[in-house]
Design an enzyme around this catalytic site. Structure first.
Site, PDB file in Angstrom:
ATOM      1  N   LEU A  23      12.685 -19.357  -5.098  1.00 36.41           N
ATOM      2  CA  LEU A  23      12.073 -19.102  -4.543  1.00 36.41           C
ATOM      3  C   LEU A  23      10.432 -18.414  -5.009  1.00 36.41           C
ATOM      4  O   LEU A  23      10.568 -19.534  -6.242  1.00 36.41           O
ATOM      5  CB  LEU A  23      11.604 -17.164  -3.885  1.00 36.41           C
ATOM      6  CG  LEU A  23      10.799 -16.178  -3.751  1.00 36.41           C
ATOM      7  CD1 LEU A  23      10.871 -16.480  -2.618  1.00 36.41           C
ATOM      8  CD2 LEU A  23      11.371 -14.488  -4.251  1.00 36.41           C
ATOM      9  N   ASP A  49       0.886  -0.841  -0.351  1.00 31.00           N
ATOM     10  CA  ASP A  49      -0.220   0.071  -0.109  1.00 31.00           C
ATOM     11  C   ASP A  49       0.685   1.153  -0.150  1.00 31.00           C
ATOM     12  O   ASP A  49       1.799   0.586   0.259  1.00 31.00           O
ATOM     13  CB  ASP A  49      -0.817   0.001   1.530  1.00 31.00           C
ATOM     14  CG  ASP A  49      -2.377   1.057   1.377  1.00 31.00           C
ATOM     15  OD1 ASP A  49      -2.549   1.770  -0.079  1.00 31.00           O
ATOM     16  OD2 ASP A  49      -3.131   0.700   2.028  1.00 31.00           O
ATOM     17  N   HIS A  93       2.599   3.366  -8.517  1.00 29.64           N
ATOM     18  CA  HIS A  93       2.884   1.901  -9.174  1.00 29.64           C
ATOM     19  C   HIS A  93       4.211   2.046 -10.288  1.00 29.64           C
ATOM     20  O   HIS A  93       4.877   0.714 -10.098  1.00 29.64           O
ATOM     21  CB  HIS A  93       1.858   1.880 -10.698  1.00 29.64           C
ATOM     22  CG  HIS A  93       0.277   1.902  -9.244  1.00 29.64           C
ATOM     23  ND1 HIS A  93       0.366   1.581  -7.790  1.00 29.64           N
ATOM     24  CD2 HIS A  93      -0.463   3.056 -10.000  1.00 29.64           C
ATOM     25  CE1 HIS A  93      -0.620   2.338  -7.412  1.00 29.64           C
ATOM     26  NE2 HIS A  93      -1.577   2.658  -8.764  1.00 29.64           N
TER      27      HIS A  93
HETATM   28  C1  FPP Z   1      -1.500   0.502  -3.513  1.00 24.06           C
HETATM   29  O1  FPP Z   1      -1.231   1.562  -3.846  1.00 24.06           O
HETATM   30  C2  FPP Z   1      -1.412  -0.532  -4.014  1.00 24.06           C
HETATM   31  C3  FPP Z   1      -1.868  -0.881  -5.808  1.00 24.06           C
HETATM   32  C4  FPP Z   1      -3.128  -0.914  -5.339  1.00 24.06           C
HETATM   33  C5  FPP Z   1      -0.795  -1.765  -6.316  1.00 24.06           C
HETATM   34  C6  FPP Z   1       0.491  -2.345  -6.248  1.00 24.06           C
HETATM   35  C7  FPP Z   1       0.463  -2.802  -7.614  1.00 24.06           C
HETATM   36  C8  FPP Z   1       1.948  -2.657  -7.959  1.00 24.06           C
HETATM   37  C9  FPP Z   1       2.986  -2.447  -6.414  1.00 24.06           C
HETATM   38  C10 FPP Z   1       2.462  -2.138  -9.021  1.00 24.06           C
HETATM   39  C11 FPP Z   1       2.793  -3.761 -10.531  1.00 24.06           C
HETATM   40  C12 FPP Z   1       2.348  -5.027  -9.542  1.00 24.06           C
HETATM   41  C13 FPP Z   1       3.861  -5.863 -10.061  1.00 24.06           C
HETATM   42  C14 FPP Z   1       3.389  -7.274  -9.120  1.00 24.06           C
HETATM   43  C15 FPP Z   1       4.407  -5.456 -11.087  1.00 24.06           C
HETATM   44  P1  FPP Z   1      -2.163   2.626  -4.060  1.00 24.06           P
HETATM   45  O2  FPP Z   1      -2.562   3.508  -5.117  1.00 24.06           O
HETATM   46  O3  FPP Z   1      -3.434   2.308  -3.092  1.00 24.06           O
HETATM   47  O4  FPP Z   1      -1.387   3.838  -2.415  1.00 24.06           O
HETATM   48  P2  FPP Z   1      -2.577   5.288  -1.641  1.00 24.06           P
HETATM   49  O5  FPP Z   1      -3.533   4.055  -0.440  1.00 24.06           O
HETATM   50  O6  FPP Z   1      -1.293   5.877  -1.148  1.00 24.06           O
HETATM   51  O7  FPP Z   1      -3.334   5.884  -2.723  1.00 24.06           O
END
Ligand code: FPP
Length: 236
Positions: A126, A15, A32
């Site tokens: 892994l 997150d 992201h």
């Molecule tokens: C939460 O941050 C994260 C996500 C919804 C997506 C997670 C995706 C990635 C880390 C990138 C792609 C993944 C891979 C496996 C290559 P948020 O956007 O909710 O953050 P915020 O709460 O600060 O707005």
């Protein structure tokens, strides 16, 4: 000094990508991008530390509700990692499996997933799980539907539905339950992630945003995990 016990399976709710980007005056998408890069880096960290199973929540069933622009950016990122970054990991003995309902994903992404799973299926390093279009309630619903039709056609008896039957028919079949569930960015929720599998997991929450999570942060989580009195789950 006592040797640290390394959890067999670490699962992460990544997150704070948006907040990371906002703090730097960058568009959300860049959070992201940096988050994706960090997933790749953390694969090597997990391997180095001796973690055997690593599971990340990349895209939830709820994430479709985000703006079209953000969903498309996340899909583009996943596409790119499935076709290069994770392919590289597969060449380094990492086994990759996708959990979640892949049928809603674009055809080319489904194909990339199939190829990656097939190419890495004998890898003994892994064991890396990526949750894409994943929601634990949806996972349980899909499993129940299949089970109900097997009962209806007589191939399964109601009394055969044991706890291990359920574990063996979820997306995570064959993967031990997480010992440690980490959520970054100071949100204290499980958000529909691995609800069945986390019944006895230790939870660890930290302030740092996912793109800033690194080996030091993971070691802090493992030190904290070592302070817990584990009597359940995969604990010996
Ligand atoms: C939460 O941050 C994260 C996500 C919804 C997506 C997670 C995706 C990635 C880390 C990138 C792609 C993944 C891979 C496996 C290559 P948020 O956007 O909710 O953050 P915020 O709460 O600060 O707005």
């Amino acid at each position: 000094m006592e040797v640290l016990k390394i959890p067999t399976h670490v699962a992460i709710i990544m997150d704070g990508n948006g907040r990371w980007a906002k703090a730097k005056g960058l568009p959300r998408k860049m959070g992201h991008v940096q988050g994706g890069k960090n997933v790749e880096d953390m694969l090597y960290v997990c391997d180095e530390i001796g973690i055997k199973y690593f599971t990340v929540y990349a895209f939830s069933t709820e994430n479709w509700k985000r703006s079209e622009d953000e969903v498309s950016a996340l899909m583009t990122l996943l596409r790119s990692y499935l076709s290069s970054g994770f392919k590289k990991a597969a060449k380094n003995n990492v086994r990759i499996r996708i959990i979640g309902d892949r049928t809603r994903l674009a055809d080319d992404i489904q194909k990339l997933i199939e190829d990656l799973e097939e190419d890495s299926k004998d890898n003994t390093g892994l064991q890396f799980q990526i949750a894409i279009n994943y929601g634990a309630r949806d996972e349980i619903r899909r499993m129940m539907q299949k089970t109900a039709s097997e009962i209806a056609d007589g191939s399964l008896k109601a009394e055969d539905i044991t706890e291990s039957y359920i574990s063996d028919h979820l997306d995570t079949a064959g993967i031990p339950d997480p010992d440690l569930l980490i959520r970054t960015s100071n949100e204290l929720r499980i958000s529909n992630f691995l609800l069945w599998q986390c019944a006895y997991s230790e939870f660890y929450f930290c302030d740092c945003n996912w793109p800033d999570f690194n080996k030091d942060e993971l070691m802090k989580a493992i030190v904290e995990y070592n302070k817990r009195d584990r009597r359940f789950g995969n604990a010996k």
